[in-house]
Design a protein around this motif. Structure first.
Motif, PDB file in Angstrom:
ATOM      1  N   VAL A  27       0.714  -1.136  -0.030  1.00 16.08           N
ATOM      2  CA  VAL A  27      -0.091  -0.147  -0.660  1.00 16.08           C
ATOM      3  C   VAL A  27       0.572   1.502  -0.383  1.00 16.08           C
ATOM      4  CG1 VAL A  27      -2.177   1.090   1.479  1.00 16.08           C
ATOM      5  CG2 VAL A  27      -2.019  -1.391   1.491  1.00 16.08           C
ATOM      6  N   ASP A  28       0.786   2.102  -0.918  1.00 24.39           N
ATOM      7  CA  ASP A  28       1.499   2.664  -0.806  1.00 24.39           C
ATOM      8  C   ASP A  28       0.534   4.214  -0.266  1.00 24.39           C
ATOM      9  OD1 ASP A  28       2.595   5.510  -2.026  1.00 24.39           O
ATOM     10  OD2 ASP A  28       3.026   5.697  -3.740  1.00 24.39           O
TER      11      ASP A  28
ATOM     12  N   LEU B 101      -2.737   8.989   1.508  1.00 22.31           N
ATOM     13  CA  LEU B 101      -3.226  10.310   2.784  1.00 22.31           C
ATOM     14  C   LEU B 101      -2.887  11.240   1.597  1.00 22.31           C
ATOM     15  CD1 LEU B 101      -3.552  10.124   5.242  1.00 22.31           C
ATOM     16  CD2 LEU B 101      -1.078  10.589   5.368  1.00 22.31           C
ATOM     17  N   SER B 102      -2.217  11.412   0.634  1.00 27.91           N
ATOM     18  CA  SER B 102      -2.848  12.648  -0.526  1.00 27.91           C
ATOM     19  C   SER B 102      -3.968  12.864  -0.720  1.00 27.91           C
ATOM     20  CB  SER B 102      -1.815  12.508  -1.596  1.00 27.91           C
ATOM     21  OG  SER B 102      -1.831  11.987  -2.287  1.00 27.91           O
ATOM     22  N   TYR B 103      -4.532  11.834  -1.217  1.00 28.43           N
ATOM     23  CA  TYR B 103      -5.620  11.997  -1.448  1.00 28.43           C
ATOM     24  C   TYR B 103      -6.897  12.873  -0.573  1.00 28.43           C
ATOM     25  CZ  TYR B 103      -4.243   8.452  -5.063  1.00 28.43           C
ATOM     26  OH  TYR B 103      -4.101   7.689  -6.639  1.00 28.43           O
ATOM     27  N   PHE B 104      -6.466  12.577   0.160  1.00 27.08           N
ATOM     28  CA  PHE B 104      -7.568  12.649   1.421  1.00 27.08           C
ATOM     29  C   PHE B 104      -7.004  14.017   2.195  1.00 27.08           C
ATOM     30  CE2 PHE B 104      -8.650   8.230   1.194  1.00 27.08           C
ATOM     31  CZ  PHE B 104      -9.871   8.369   1.784  1.00 27.08           C
ATOM     32  N   CYS B 105      -6.269  14.821   1.139  1.00 30.51           N
ATOM     33  CA  CYS B 105      -5.537  16.107   2.194  1.00 30.51           C
ATOM     34  C   CYS B 105      -4.620  15.775   3.151  1.00 30.51           C
ATOM     35  CB  CYS B 105      -6.609  17.050   2.020  1.00 30.51           C
ATOM     36  SG  CYS B 105      -7.403  17.343   0.663  1.00 30.51           S
ATOM     37  N   GLY B 106      -4.284  14.587   3.102  1.00 30.86           N
ATOM     38  CA  GLY B 106      -3.182  14.243   4.086  1.00 30.86           C
ATOM     39  C   GLY B 106      -3.950  14.667   6.078  1.00 30.86           C
ATOM     40  N   GLU B 107      -5.191  14.345   5.747  1.00 33.62           N
ATOM     41  CA  GLU B 107      -6.424  13.837   6.776  1.00 33.62           C
ATOM     42  C   GLU B 107      -5.992  12.585   7.290  1.00 33.62           C
ATOM     43  OE1 GLU B 107      -7.281  16.359   8.738  1.00 33.62           O
ATOM     44  OE2 GLU B 107      -6.956  18.010   7.310  1.00 33.62           O
ATOM     45  N   LEU B 108      -5.018  12.376   8.237  1.00 34.94           N
ATOM     46  CA  LEU B 108      -4.854  10.716   9.090  1.00 34.94           C
ATOM     47  C   LEU B 108      -6.537  10.277   9.575  1.00 34.94           C
ATOM     48  CD1 LEU B 108      -1.734  11.374  10.974  1.00 34.94           C
ATOM     49  CD2 LEU B 108      -2.299   9.821   9.024  1.00 34.94           C
ATOM     50  N   ASP B 109      -7.270  11.917  10.194  1.00 36.97           N
ATOM     51  CA  ASP B 109      -8.593  10.618  10.432  1.00 36.97           C
ATOM     52  C   ASP B 109      -9.476  10.741  10.285  1.00 36.97           C
ATOM     53  OD1 ASP B 109      -7.608  11.906  13.211  1.00 36.97           O
ATOM     54  OD2 ASP B 109      -8.329  13.656  13.324  1.00 36.97           O
ATOM     55  N   VAL B 110      -9.859  10.613   8.271  1.00 34.44           N
ATOM     56  CA  VAL B 110      -9.784  10.154   7.233  1.00 34.44           C
ATOM     57  C   VAL B 110      -9.465   9.143   6.856  1.00 34.44           C
ATOM     58  CG1 VAL B 110     -11.067  10.949   4.589  1.00 34.44           C
ATOM     59  CG2 VAL B 110     -10.669  12.889   6.876  1.00 34.44           C
ATOM     60  N   TYR B 111      -7.659   8.994   6.407  1.00 42.62           N
ATOM     61  CA  TYR B 111      -7.312   7.490   6.056  1.00 42.62           C
ATOM     62  C   TYR B 111      -7.565   6.510   6.353  1.00 42.62           C
ATOM     63  CZ  TYR B 111      -4.042   5.440   3.793  1.00 42.62           C
ATOM     64  OH  TYR B 111      -3.403   4.504   3.222  1.00 42.62           O
TER      65      TYR B 111
ATOM     66  N   ILE C  58      -7.221   3.764  -1.046  1.00 41.74           N
ATOM     67  CA  ILE C  58      -5.825   3.625   0.170  1.00 41.74           C
ATOM     68  C   ILE C  58      -4.659   3.369  -0.405  1.00 41.74           C
ATOM     69  CG2 ILE C  58      -7.546   2.238   1.407  1.00 41.74           C
ATOM     70  CD1 ILE C  58      -5.941  -0.445   0.146  1.00 41.74           C
ATOM     71  N   GLY C  59      -4.616   3.735  -2.202  1.00 38.82           N
ATOM     72  CA  GLY C  59      -3.159   3.715  -2.481  1.00 38.82           C
ATOM     73  C   GLY C  59      -2.335   2.161  -3.043  1.00 38.82           C
ATOM     74  N   SER C  60      -3.422   1.324  -3.126  1.00 37.34           N
ATOM     75  CA  SER C  60      -3.076  -0.118  -3.638  1.00 37.34           C
ATOM     76  C   SER C  60      -2.791  -0.140  -4.461  1.00 37.34           C
ATOM     77  CB  SER C  60      -3.946  -1.103  -2.821  1.00 37.34           C
ATOM     78  OG  SER C  60      -3.392  -2.684  -3.189  1.00 37.34           O
ATOM     79  N   GLU C  61      -2.152   0.578  -5.658  1.00 39.76           N
ATOM     80  CA  GLU C  61      -1.921   0.159  -6.998  1.00 39.76           C
ATOM     81  C   GLU C  61      -2.207  -0.513  -7.740  1.00 39.76           C
ATOM     82  OE1 GLU C  61      -2.197   3.699  -9.599  1.00 39.76           O
ATOM     83  OE2 GLU C  61      -2.929   3.328  -7.519  1.00 39.76           O
TER      84      GLU C  61
END
Length: 209
Positions: free
Chosen positions: A22-23, A28-38, A81-84
């Motif tokens: 998982v990248d 995380l970049s898709y959620f503007c770095g918001e950990l509470d969402v990612y 989630i970033g699993s390309e």
């Protein structure tokens, strides 16, 4: 976000979220770095993907249309989630299915399932460590403002808003909500947004009585 919801996390690894396959930086970049969402999104993927994979195990000429829908869904969630690797494989199988290439789908579907199961296992292993050092706060009931915002987003079919509110709800454990949050999450996961909006509207009326 409600001040009652935990906003900072401790990580098992000094470099942040490290999950093989998982990248997480991309995700995380898709959620503007918001950990509470990612982070809740990662958890949701691990919880819901096994059931999705079970529906991809058997495919025939007659069930190709259903397969297209289901593999498209896996493509979307894995991309989020970033699993390309999973996203690319699911995309390739979706194209084959849309072209009616059943043999191609049959040749590649098991590898997709195997790889996705490994990703789920890796995510679960990370959460096992993560959850030991991060406890969800226990609240009596969900934040009314979050529920109102969720209802409005459901009514407007604002999926980003729905996902954000859902993630906030998942950041806590509730002791006196009578299963409301679990019901909400379950209905959102199957895209029953109108049903969620109606239930929340009724809930707001009950609070105001």
């Amino acid at each position: 976000m409600s001040s009652d919801v935990q906003e900072f996390y401790a990580f098992p690894d000094d470099d942040g979220i490290i999950i093989p396959g998982v990248d997480t930086e991309r995700g995380l970049s898709y959620f503007c770095g918001e950990l509470d969402v990612y982070i809740p999104c990662l958890r949701s993927f691990a919880e819901n993907t096994p059931a999705a994979l079970d529906k991809l195990r058997n495919v025939s000429r007659e069930t190709l249309p259903d397969y297209i829908i289901r593999v498209h869904g896996l493509k979307g969630t894995s991309a989020t989630i970033g699993s390309e690797t999973i996203r690319e494989t699911a995309m390739a199988l979706e194209k084959l299915a849309r072209a009616g290439d059943l043999d191609g789908v049959l040749a590649g579907k098991d590898k997709l399932i195997e790889d996705a199961e490994k990703i789920v296992a890796n995510i679960n292993a990370w959460f096992e460590k993560f959850d030991k050092i991060n406890a969800k706060p226990c609240l009596e009931v969900p934040d009314r403002n979050v529920l109102a915002r969720l209802r409005q987003c459901c009514e407007k079919l604002d999926m980003q808003g729905v996902d954000n509110a859902k993630a906030e709800l998942e950041c806590a454990i509730y002791s006196k909500d009578d299963g409301l949050v679990k019901w909400i999450i379950d209905r959102i996961n199957v895209s029953e947004l109108a049903e969620v909006a109606a239930r929340l509207a009724e809930y707001e009326k009950e609070l105001d009585r």
